[in-house]
Each structure stands twice: as structure tokens, then as C-alpha cells.
Design a protein around this motif. Structure first.
Motif, PDB file in Angstrom:
ATOM      1  N   GLN A   1      21.099 -16.082 -12.024  1.00  0.00           N
ATOM      2  CA  GLN A   1      21.887 -15.161 -11.216  1.00  0.00           C
ATOM      3  C   GLN A   1      21.715 -13.707 -11.678  1.00  0.00           C
ATOM      4  OE1 GLN A   1      23.323 -18.117 -12.552  1.00  0.00           O
ATOM      5  NE2 GLN A   1      22.859 -19.074 -10.602  1.00  0.00           N
ATOM      6  N   THR A   2      20.914 -13.495 -12.719  1.00  0.00           N
ATOM      7  CA  THR A   2      20.760 -12.141 -13.268  1.00  0.00           C
ATOM      8  C   THR A   2      19.276 -11.810 -13.448  1.00  0.00           C
ATOM      9  OG1 THR A   2      21.126 -13.064 -15.502  1.00  0.00           O
ATOM     10  CG2 THR A   2      23.033 -12.114 -14.365  1.00  0.00           C
ATOM     11  N   ILE A   3      18.772 -11.918 -14.667  1.00  0.00           N
ATOM     12  CA  ILE A   3      17.402 -11.467 -14.934  1.00  0.00           C
ATOM     13  C   ILE A   3      16.356 -12.310 -14.216  1.00  0.00           C
ATOM     14  CG2 ILE A   3      17.923 -10.410 -17.162  1.00  0.00           C
ATOM     15  CD1 ILE A   3      16.943 -12.970 -18.517  1.00  0.00           C
ATOM     16  N   SER A   4      16.707 -13.558 -13.889  1.00  0.00           N
ATOM     17  CA  SER A   4      15.732 -14.462 -13.276  1.00  0.00           C
ATOM     18  C   SER A   4      16.114 -14.827 -11.849  1.00  0.00           C
ATOM     19  CB  SER A   4      15.607 -15.739 -14.131  1.00  0.00           C
ATOM     20  OG  SER A   4      14.538 -16.532 -13.695  1.00  0.00           O
ATOM     21  N   ARG A   5      16.821 -13.926 -11.181  1.00  0.00           N
ATOM     22  CA  ARG A   5      17.166 -14.174  -9.775  1.00  0.00           C
ATOM     23  C   ARG A   5      15.895 -14.371  -8.960  1.00  0.00           C
ATOM     24  NH1 ARG A   5      21.578 -10.154  -7.208  1.00  0.00           N
ATOM     25  NH2 ARG A   5      22.754 -11.935  -6.414  1.00  0.00           N
TER      26      ARG A   5
ATOM     27  N   PHE B   1      22.758  -7.357 -10.544  1.00  0.00           N
ATOM     28  CA  PHE B   1      23.462  -7.539  -9.265  1.00  0.00           C
ATOM     29  C   PHE B   1      23.160  -6.409  -8.295  1.00  0.00           C
ATOM     30  CE2 PHE B   1      27.231  -9.821 -11.546  1.00  0.00           C
ATOM     31  CZ  PHE B   1      26.487 -10.987 -11.611  1.00  0.00           C
ATOM     32  N   GLY B   2      23.006  -5.195  -8.829  1.00  0.00           N
ATOM     33  CA  GLY B   2      22.857  -4.024  -7.977  1.00  0.00           C
ATOM     34  C   GLY B   2      21.438  -3.706  -7.562  1.00  0.00           C
ATOM     35  N   LEU B   3      20.462  -4.442  -8.089  1.00  0.00           N
ATOM     36  CA  LEU B   3      19.066  -4.157  -7.753  1.00  0.00           C
ATOM     37  C   LEU B   3      18.742  -4.620  -6.334  1.00  0.00           C
ATOM     38  CD1 LEU B   3      17.253  -5.177 -11.068  1.00  0.00           C
ATOM     39  CD2 LEU B   3      17.524  -2.852 -10.155  1.00  0.00           C
ATOM     40  N   PRO B   4      17.824  -3.922  -5.660  1.00  0.00           N
ATOM     41  CA  PRO B   4      17.454  -4.315  -4.292  1.00  0.00           C
ATOM     42  C   PRO B   4      16.627  -5.602  -4.287  1.00  0.00           C
ATOM     43  CG  PRO B   4      16.095  -2.481  -5.030  1.00  0.00           C
ATOM     44  CD  PRO B   4      17.137  -2.684  -6.085  1.00  0.00           C
ATOM     45  N   THR B   5      16.570  -6.216  -3.125  1.00  0.00           N
ATOM     46  CA  THR B   5      15.879  -7.497  -2.953  1.00  0.00           C
ATOM     47  C   THR B   5      14.455  -7.454  -3.482  1.00  0.00           C
ATOM     48  OG1 THR B   5      17.223  -8.000  -1.008  1.00  0.00           O
ATOM     49  CG2 THR B   5      15.116  -9.167  -1.217  1.00  0.00           C
ATOM     50  N   GLU B   6      13.769  -6.341  -3.249  1.00  0.00           N
ATOM     51  CA  GLU B   6      12.336  -6.251  -3.581  1.00  0.00           C
ATOM     52  C   GLU B   6      12.066  -6.377  -5.076  1.00  0.00           C
ATOM     53  OE1 GLU B   6      14.004  -4.216  -1.577  1.00  0.00           O
ATOM     54  OE2 GLU B   6      13.193  -5.075   0.286  1.00  0.00           O
ATOM     55  N   GLN B   7      13.085  -6.199  -5.908  1.00  0.00           N
ATOM     56  CA  GLN B   7      12.879  -6.390  -7.339  1.00  0.00           C
ATOM     57  C   GLN B   7      12.794  -7.870  -7.709  1.00  0.00           C
ATOM     58  OE1 GLN B   7      12.200  -4.182  -9.772  1.00  0.00           O
ATOM     59  NE2 GLN B   7      12.067  -2.662  -8.130  1.00  0.00           N
ATOM     60  N   PHE B   8      13.259  -8.740  -6.823  1.00  0.00           N
ATOM     61  CA  PHE B   8      13.264 -10.175  -7.122  1.00  0.00           C
ATOM     62  C   PHE B   8      12.289 -10.965  -6.256  1.00  0.00           C
ATOM     63  CE2 PHE B   8      17.533  -8.458  -7.931  1.00  0.00           C
ATOM     64  CZ  PHE B   8      17.625  -8.715  -9.290  1.00  0.00           C
TER      65      PHE B   8
ATOM     66  N   ARG C   1       8.846 -10.239  -3.850  1.00  0.00           N
ATOM     67  CA  ARG C   1       7.884  -9.290  -3.295  1.00  0.00           C
ATOM     68  C   ARG C   1       6.540  -9.964  -3.125  1.00  0.00           C
ATOM     69  NH1 ARG C   1       7.008  -4.533  -7.521  1.00  0.00           N
ATOM     70  NH2 ARG C   1       9.237  -4.296  -7.117  1.00  0.00           N
ATOM     71  N   GLN C   2       5.936  -9.686  -1.994  1.00  0.00           N
ATOM     72  CA  GLN C   2       4.604 -10.231  -1.693  1.00  0.00           C
ATOM     73  C   GLN C   2       4.557 -11.749  -1.909  1.00  0.00           C
ATOM     74  OE1 GLN C   2       2.003  -8.223  -0.425  1.00  0.00           O
ATOM     75  NE2 GLN C   2       3.724  -6.773  -0.287  1.00  0.00           N
ATOM     76  N   GLY C   3       5.674 -12.407  -1.600  1.00  0.00           N
ATOM     77  CA  GLY C   3       5.713 -13.859  -1.728  1.00  0.00           C
ATOM     78  C   GLY C   3       5.994 -14.363  -3.127  1.00  0.00           C
ATOM     79  N   GLU C   4       6.127 -13.456  -4.089  1.00  0.00           N
ATOM     80  CA  GLU C   4       6.401 -13.862  -5.470  1.00  0.00           C
ATOM     81  C   GLU C   4       7.902 -13.920  -5.711  1.00  0.00           C
ATOM     82  OE1 GLU C   4       4.539 -12.690  -9.689  1.00  0.00           O
ATOM     83  OE2 GLU C   4       5.880 -11.131  -8.897  1.00  0.00           O
ATOM     84  N   HIS C   5       8.394 -15.135  -6.026  1.00  0.00           N
ATOM     85  CA  HIS C   5       9.793 -15.316  -6.351  1.00  0.00           C
ATOM     86  C   HIS C   5      10.024 -14.961  -7.827  1.00  0.00           C
ATOM     87  CE1 HIS C   5       9.068 -17.664  -2.781  1.00  0.00           C
ATOM     88  NE2 HIS C   5      10.349 -17.977  -2.634  1.00  0.00           N
ATOM     89  N   ARG C   6      11.247 -14.542  -8.162  1.00  0.00           N
ATOM     90  CA  ARG C   6      11.621 -14.169  -9.527  1.00  0.00           C
ATOM     91  C   ARG C   6      10.701 -13.070 -10.068  1.00  0.00           C
ATOM     92  NH1 ARG C   6      15.195 -18.189 -11.010  1.00  0.00           N
ATOM     93  NH2 ARG C   6      14.878 -20.192  -9.994  1.00  0.00           N
ATOM     94  N   SER C   7      10.422 -12.105  -9.227  1.00  0.00           N
ATOM     95  CA  SER C   7       9.454 -11.068  -9.596  1.00  0.00           C
ATOM     96  C   SER C   7       9.884 -10.299 -10.842  1.00  0.00           C
ATOM     97  CB  SER C   7       9.261 -10.101  -8.423  1.00  0.00           C
ATOM     98  OG  SER C   7       8.373  -9.067  -8.779  1.00  0.00           O
ATOM     99  N   LEU C   8      11.173  -9.954 -10.937  1.00  0.00           N
ATOM    100  CA  LEU C   8      11.640  -9.194 -12.101  1.00  0.00           C
ATOM    101  C   LEU C   8      11.412  -9.985 -13.387  1.00  0.00           C
ATOM    102  CD1 LEU C   8      13.107  -6.756 -13.333  1.00  0.00           C
ATOM    103  CD2 LEU C   8      15.271  -7.962 -12.932  1.00  0.00           C
ATOM    104  N   ALA C   9      11.787 -11.245 -13.392  1.00  0.00           N
ATOM    105  CA  ALA C   9      11.622 -12.075 -14.587  1.00  0.00           C
ATOM    106  C   ALA C   9      10.149 -12.222 -14.954  1.00  0.00           C
ATOM    107  CB  ALA C   9      12.254 -13.449 -14.369  1.00  0.00           C
ATOM    108  N   ARG C  10       9.302 -12.367 -13.964  1.00  0.00           N
ATOM    109  CA  ARG C  10       7.875 -12.550 -14.249  1.00  0.00           C
ATOM    110  C   ARG C  10       7.264 -11.281 -14.837  1.00  0.00           C
ATOM    111  NH1 ARG C  10       7.019 -17.509 -12.196  1.00  0.00           N
ATOM    112  NH2 ARG C  10       8.205 -18.084 -10.324  1.00  0.00           N
ATOM    113  N   ARG C  11       7.746 -10.125 -14.379  1.00  0.00           N
ATOM    114  CA  ARG C  11       7.263  -8.868 -14.965  1.00  0.00           C
ATOM    115  C   ARG C  11       7.803  -8.692 -16.386  1.00  0.00           C
ATOM    116  NH1 ARG C  11       9.501  -4.844 -11.277  1.00  0.00           N
ATOM    117  NH2 ARG C  11      10.429  -6.525 -10.057  1.00  0.00           N
ATOM    118  N   LEU C  12       9.072  -9.088 -16.592  1.00  0.00           N
ATOM    119  CA  LEU C  12       9.640  -9.041 -17.944  1.00  0.00           C
ATOM    120  C   LEU C  12       8.883  -9.947 -18.897  1.00  0.00           C
ATOM    121  CD1 LEU C  12      13.518  -9.219 -17.424  1.00  0.00           C
ATOM    122  CD2 LEU C  12      12.299  -7.423 -18.644  1.00  0.00           C
ATOM    123  N   ALA C  13       8.359 -11.046 -18.366  1.00  0.00           N
ATOM    124  CA  ALA C  13       7.763 -12.084 -19.209  1.00  0.00           C
ATOM    125  C   ALA C  13       6.342 -11.763 -19.661  1.00  0.00           C
ATOM    126  CB  ALA C  13       7.771 -13.413 -18.451  1.00  0.00           C
ATOM    127  N   LYS C  14       5.735 -10.719 -19.135  1.00  0.00           N
ATOM    128  CA  LYS C  14       4.358 -10.405 -19.527  1.00  0.00           C
ATOM    129  C   LYS C  14       4.289 -10.149 -21.024  1.00  0.00           C
ATOM    130  CE  LYS C  14       2.515  -8.646 -15.169  1.00  0.00           C
ATOM    131  NZ  LYS C  14       1.932  -7.481 -14.451  1.00  0.00           N
TER     132      LYS C  14
END
Length: 625
Positions: free
Chosen positions: A357-361, A506-513, A515-528
């Protein structure tokens, strides 16, 4: 844990002794604080006591508040008292932490407050001219107040109706405070304000992806530093997914270079068939081993896979908590993690249960949002990005983009037409008796609610997803957590519930989670760079209780005998469909079903009904069920 009693006159000595015996029954040390019209009794190992406040939990911004308020004390209760004096009813908006606080006013009224997102529980009642509040409902029988189970509330829980009052007490005449709420309790009146909700969340203006990532990493680091500051021997639960490995890697980054971090991973039992559902993985240990190879200071451990029965230690934990959470039927495997943490001599067990519900939305509300916004290309890419979902594209479009935008009743009709066997979601997913279902329907119609599985769909917007997440987070698991801490002798903290981090996500826009068909985009970028690429890009989900079939099959005869005994309790007979429970066990498939919808009544309905029956028997003082 604490208890507070306010009296019109001096608090009777025998009542103070009863409070002391309650805490002593848990093996806790005790500290007494006497006020003109009240007595506060608390366990100093868990609580802080100020001039008029007892606080169970912690305040993360204690030093900042101390500076702002001009308070030199590091006592969280003293800081809270000062915050109340400065900001009054708005004090909790300034306090960041996970706590429950009870403050006694000169009038004898008691102010109760629980922090948002996660907090120890508190219950209260007015009885015989006294105002009584305590962490767990087991307090009240010690004071001669009988606990009467509210079977309608229990039925609402079994129906998984999130439209009923969240976090309400299971007992008639006993009140329970929600998270992010304040209650001012007096002998003549009570005022409750639920101040925290989606309206408290501000939209985050994103300038660049790099800035978003930098701020997320900084807040995750804050969360980990705050957690580590309370622990001398930490351990973290660890899966093969995204959120708990992100937390583990950040914990390591915040720890001294010479310190090692143990981790514990749940593994299925020895009788598990070893086959995964499509899109799910049952045994995450191989992925954890690969992750650990990247982090030499991580010491991975496996939990005992033989621990995992749905009712493992249920009676012990329910007796300590004094309350019921049917979801505890899914907790069996986690006992292995807690047991291993105790065996390792750790004082805090860290988790990332709120990570989804947070970093891995995953941003699944985007399917419906993109349809409304006519972003056809983004919508198709998002639907095709569900590589584990083998439904056709038109089927996904209907189920994930169209249905969430329709009213719930219409969704229910459409889904019931496509799946007639699940048209009545209440009967399909729960084991309520016909009588209990009829009573539930009347209550649900009056409050305009419904069982979760009737017309279920993903949220249609980010705001709706947040409302659901906050409501689902406010439940009786808080009492269960306290009971587990008492039973295993260590503390637990979900690092992803750190409020500044959660509210930023919670306040981040949809595109941070999404984008381009990639789910959990924020978490995947954090995980690099923090985990192997195969893990970072995987779309598999961990399977909850992957060995449920083997465990039920091994115990079928024992459970049939248990079901046969349920009829001895009139309350159980009125609440549960005992005949269907027996039929389900008798007709348990020989092989593990590969259709998760065949699984659901076995994974959810049957175990929840069985532990509920045990709790009712406990409340009736019987041990023959």
C-alpha cells in the motif's frame, strides 16, 4: 499495556489491586500513577507515564517536538502532554509515531487517542460511575464486568463487510477506538472524532522521477533509522518479492558496517506438492538466497515449515488478546517466523506488511482510470503487463477496466451471470448459517454495505484505493500483535507504516506506480542495485498458505470430529453452517485444485469459521469444541 480508571471520588483500593493483578497475569512489571480522581497502571517496559498521560508505543519525532515545545524531557508521555497543552484537539496531527495515549483531565474525563496507520489498541466502558480504559478487553472481567460477545459483529467479520464500522468492539457495552481517532470519555457523555482519513493526504507534486526516487529513499532511510534506534538485536522478515527486501537492504544501509542483520523467511510444510498456481510462487527461499548473496552482512534463516496449521496456537493467542480476528486463521505459518526470532534472541521483529500500500503499490486502479481518461494505449499496455493473468485481453478489459467503473450492484449482477456458482458471494465465501446470512443482509441493507466478494473489483481511482487501504488497516490485528509480542517476548514493527513515508506514497500520482505497462514501477526503480534483476523484474506474487490442501487433507478426520462437536453450542449453531462445513471436508479434493476460486472457501471460509467457533466456545467457558 495500561489501564486507567477514573472515579468521582478516590479510586477504591480493591479496584487498584484488580488492575495490578491484570497486568501481573501477563507477567509484566507494573508502575502506578495516582491522580486525585484516577489511577493509571502501566507496564514501564512498554509505556511512558507523564503528569496526566500514559502512552503505549513510541513517538518518532520526539526530539523535534521537544525542541519546538520547549520540553527537555525525552519522556514521550511528557512530550504528548506538552503537545496537548499547545495544540489541544489538533495535537495528534503534529505527533508522528505509533501509539495509544490516555490522558486524565481534572474533570475526571479520559481522553483516548490512537495514531493513524498502526497503533496499539484501546477499549473503554463506563460502569458503576467509573470510566475504565485499557489496552485489551481482558481487563474488564478482572473488574467484575462480564464480556458478552456481539454475534452480529462476528458475522460481519466473517462476511468480510468493510462497510460496517471498522475496528468496532466484539463485545456489547465495550467500545474500541479506531486508528487516527480521539475519544473524550466521561461518565455522562462521550465524544468520538475520527480525524484521520484520505482528506489528510496532500497530492505530491512530482518534478522528476529522480527527485521522487531520492525522496522515497530518504524517507525509507528515516523509517529504518527510527526503527533501529529502538532495537539492540533486530531481525527482519524477508520474502522473495519487492517490499521486504527493499526494507532489508535499507536496514543494512542504516546499520553500522560491522553489524549483521538476521532475516527469517516462511517456507511451506514438508507435504507441500511443490506446484505453483499461475502467477504465484509458493517457496520463496531460493529467491531469498540469491538476494542474500548480494548482501554479505545478511544472515538468512528459514522458519520451521512444520509450523503452519491454520489454528496453530490460536487459543493461546486469542486468550491473551481477549478478542477475535477471523483472519488469524491465516496466521499459522507466521508463528514459525516469530518462533525463530525468539530462538535467535532478537528483541524486535521488523516487517513490511504495508508495503503493497506504500512503496510497492501496484497502481491497479489505473486500469479503470485510463479507461475514463480515454488513455487507450496506456490501458492496453497496463492490461498486457499482467503477464501472469492468462485471461484474454477482452476479458481483462471487462473485468479490470469496465467493471470497477460500474455501481457495485451492477457489478454483482454481471459477475453472478458469468459465474452463477458465485452469484451469492456471501454464501460462497463464508460459512455463515442461513439464519445468520439473513440477519446480515438486513444490517447490510440498512447501512448500505455488502460482503467484499459480491461484485468485487479493484478500486477505480487512487482515492478509492486509499480509502480501502486505510479501512482495511484498521482492524483487530492490533490486539493480536500485542498478544504475539507477549507470547514470544519480543516487539514487532512494520517499517512501511512510518507515517511520513506512507503519506508521501499515498500522495504520488498514478504514473509513479504504473507506467508503460509496468506494475509497481516505484518499487522496481527503488530496487535497482538492491536485488538481483530476476527478482526486481519478476511479476510473480507470493502464494498465501500454498500448502493449505496438504494440511487440511492430513487433518480431515480430526477436523470432521471437531465440526461434529460444534452443535453443542447454540451460539455456534445459530452463526455457522455446520452441515456445509462437514460437506466441504468430506468432499475435499484429492489433489490441490488449480482454480483459486475453488480454493477460496477452503483457504478463507472454512478455517475462519473453525477458529471463530473455537473463540465462541472460549467465551462460553467450554473446551469441548
Amino acid at each position: 499495556m495500561f489501564a486507567v480508571v477514573s472515579s468521582p471520588g478516590a479510586v477504591p483500593h480493591d479496584l487498584a489491586q484488580a488492575l495490578d493483578s491484570w497486568l501481573a497475569s501477563y507477567g509484566l512489571d507494573r508502575q502506578v500513577h495516582t491522580l486525585p480522581h484516577a489511577v493509571i497502571l502501566a507496564a514501564p517496559s512498554r509505556c511512558a507515564i507523564g503528569a496526566r498521560t500514559v502512552l503505549d508505543g513510541w513517538i518518532d519525532n520526539c526530539s523535534e517536538l521537544g525542541t519546538e515545545l520547549g520540553v527537555s524531557s525525552e519522556n514521550p508521555a511528557a512530550i504528548y502532554d506538552a503537545a496537548l497543552a499547545r495544540w489541544g484537539v489538533y495535537a495528534d496531527r503534529h505527533v508522528v509515531g505509533q501509539y495509544v495515549a490516555a490522558t486524565v483531565f481534572d474533570s475526571g474525563d479520559i481522553r483516548l487517542s490512537r495514531s493513524p496507520l498502526a497503533a496499539p489498541p484501546v477499549h473503554w466502558t463506563c460502569h458503576g460511575g467509573l470510566v475504565i480504559a485499557g489496552t485489551l478487553p481482558t481487563l474488564f472481567p478482572r473488574l467484575g464486568i462480564a464480556l458478552e460477545l456481539d454475534l452480529d459483529r462476528v458475522a460481519d467479520l466473517l462476511a468480510i463487510d468493510h462497510g460496517c464500522e471498522p475496528g468496532a468492539s466484539h463485545y456489547l457495552g465495550i467500545e474500541r477506538l479506531r486508528q487516527g481517532a480521539i475519544a473524550e470519555v466521561g461518565r455522562d457523555r462521550t465524544r468520538v472524532e475520527h480525524w484521520y482519513g484520505p482528506d489528510c493526504i496532500a497530492d505530491i507534486a512530482v518534478s522528476t522521477d529522480a527527485e521522487t526516487l531520492e525522496q522515497t529513499e530518504a524517507l525509507l532511510g528515516e523509517a529504518c533509522r527510527a526503527a533501529l534506534s529502538r532495537s539492540k538485536r533486530p531481525v527482519t522478515s524477508l520474502s522473495g518479492g519487492l517490499d521486504s527486501p527493499l526494507v532489508a537492504s535499507e536496514l543494512l544501509a542504516q546499520m553500522p558496517d560491522e553489524q549483521r542483520l538476521p532475516s527469517i523467511t516462511f517456507v511451506p510444510g514438508p507435504d507441500w506438492h511443490g506446484r505453483d498456481h499461475v502467477g504465484k510462487v509458493g517457496d520463496e527461499w531460493p529467491a531469498v538466497q540469491r538476494f542474500a548473496a548480494m548482501h554479505p552482512r545478511l544472515d538468512p534463516h528459514r522458519a520451521d515449515g512444520s509450523i503452519g496449521e491454520f489454528d496453530h496456537k490460536f487459543r493461546e493467542i486469542a486468550a491473551l488478546a481477549g478478542t477475535l480476528n477471523p483472519g488469524l486463521a491465516h496466521f499459522g505459518p507466521h508463528h514459525g517466523v516469530w518462533q525463530k526470532a525468539r530462538d535467535l534472541g532478537c528483541d524486535w521483529l521488523f516487517g513490511a506488511g504495508f508495503g503493497n500500500q506504500t512503496i510497492s503499490r501496484d497502481g491497479r486502479w489505473a486500469y479503470a482510470q485510463y479507461l475514463r481518461e480515454l488513455k487507450w494505449g496506456e490501458m492496453i499496455r497496463a492490461l498486457r503487463g499482467r503477464t501472469y493473468d492468462h485471461r484474454s485481453l477482452p476479458h481483462k478489459l471487462l473485468a479490470l477496466s469496465v467493471l470497477p467503473n460500474l455501481p457495485q450492484k451492477l457489478r454483482s449482477v454481471i459477475k453472478g451471470t458469468l459465474r452463477p456458482e458465485r452469484r451469492d458471494g456471501l454464501q460462497w465465501a463464508s460459512l455463515l448459517s442461513r439464519e445468520a446470512r439473513e440477519r446480515f443482509r438486513k444490517r447490510a441493507e440498512k447501512r448500505r454495505s455488502h460482503p467484499e466478494w459480491e461484485g468485487f473489483s479493484y478500486a477505480a481511482s487512487r482515492e478509492e484505493a486509499l480509502r480501502r487501504d486505510l479501512r482495511a488497516q484498521d482492524h483487530e490485528a492490533n490486539e493480536i500483535t500485542v498478544a504475539l509480542e507477549l507470547h514470544y517476548g519480543l516487539r514487532y514493527h512494520d517499517i512501511t507504516t512510518y507515517r511520513p513515508l506512507a503519506e508521501f506514497c499515498f500522495g504520488l500520482p498514478t504514473e509513479q506506480f504504473m507506467r508503460q505497462g509496468e506494475h509497481r514501477s516505484l518499487a522496481r526503480r527503488l530496487a535497482k542495485g538492491r536485488m538481483p534483476e530476476s527478482q526486481r523484474t519478476s511479476t510473480l506474487y507470493g502464494a498465501p498458505m500454498p500448502d493449505w490442501h496438504a494440511r487440511l487433507k492430513n487433518r480431515r478426520e480430526e477436523l470432521l470430529q471437531q465440526v461434529d462437536a460444534l452443535g453443542r453450542s447454540a451460539a455456534v449453531r445459530s452463526l455457522l453452517d455446520i452441515d456445509r462445513m462437514r460437506t466441504m471436508l468430506e468432499q475435499l479434493p484429492d489433489e490441490h485444485p488449480q482454480d483459486q476460486f475453488v480454493d477460496m472457501p477452503y483457504i478463507q471460509g472454512l478455517p475462519m469459521a473453525l477458529v471463530t467457533a473455537q473463540f465462541i466456545a472460549m467465551s462460553e467457558g467450554r473446551n469441548d469444541i
